[in-house]
Design an enzyme around this catalytic site. Structure first.
Site, short mmCIF file in Angstrom:
data_model
loop_
_atom_site.label_atom_id
_atom_site.label_comp_id
_atom_site.label_asym_id
_atom_site.label_seq_id
_atom_site.Cartn_x
_atom_site.Cartn_y
_atom_site.Cartn_z
N ARG A 268 0.82 -1.22 0.00
CA ARG A 268 0.00 0.00 0.00
C ARG A 268 0.85 1.26 0.00
NH1 ARG A 268 -3.61 0.43 4.81
NH2 ARG A 268 -1.81 -0.52 5.77
N ASN B 261 -5.99 -2.45 2.18
CA ASN B 261 -5.99 -3.90 2.34
C ASN B 261 -7.43 -4.37 2.46
OD1 ASN B 261 -3.20 -4.14 2.36
ND2 ASN B 261 -3.04 -4.08 4.58
#
Length: 101
Positions: free
Chosen positions: A26, A44
């Site tokens: 990320r 996520n």
């Protein structure tokens, strides 16, 4: 005169599977998207995948999709599902990391 297809904003939804959580995926995606001048978000998912929404110039969105297929050094990307998406006004002008869904 309408914008050319290459300069018109494009929005894509990505779902990335593999070893993509706990490896800085990320953070690295957000950094790459910001470098490319894209808006959107990455987060996520509870199933172990990563989900992202990318909005901006078509070449930059494609560059992020290409990056997503590689990911950061510690990741192992098994697949990237890409679909058309709609940009919502509340999605914001920058690319950000969001909480897990």
């Amino acid at each position: 005169m309408p914008p050319s297809p290459l300069s018109a904003p494009l929005t894509r939804h990505l779902r990335i599977t593999g070893r993509v959580q706990g490896v800085g995926y990320r953070w690295n995606m957000a950094r790459e998207a910001q470098r490319l001048g894209l808006a959107g978000w990455v987060r996520n998912r509870g199933d172990g995948s990563v989900e992202a929404l990318a909005h901006g110039a078509a070449p930059a969105v494609q560059a992020l999709i290409d990056w997503a297929r590689r990911g950061p050094e510690l990741a192992r990307v098994d697949g990237v599902a890409v679909s058309d998406a709609t940009w919502q006004d509340g999605d914001g002008p920058a690319f950000e990391q969001r909480e897990t869904l």
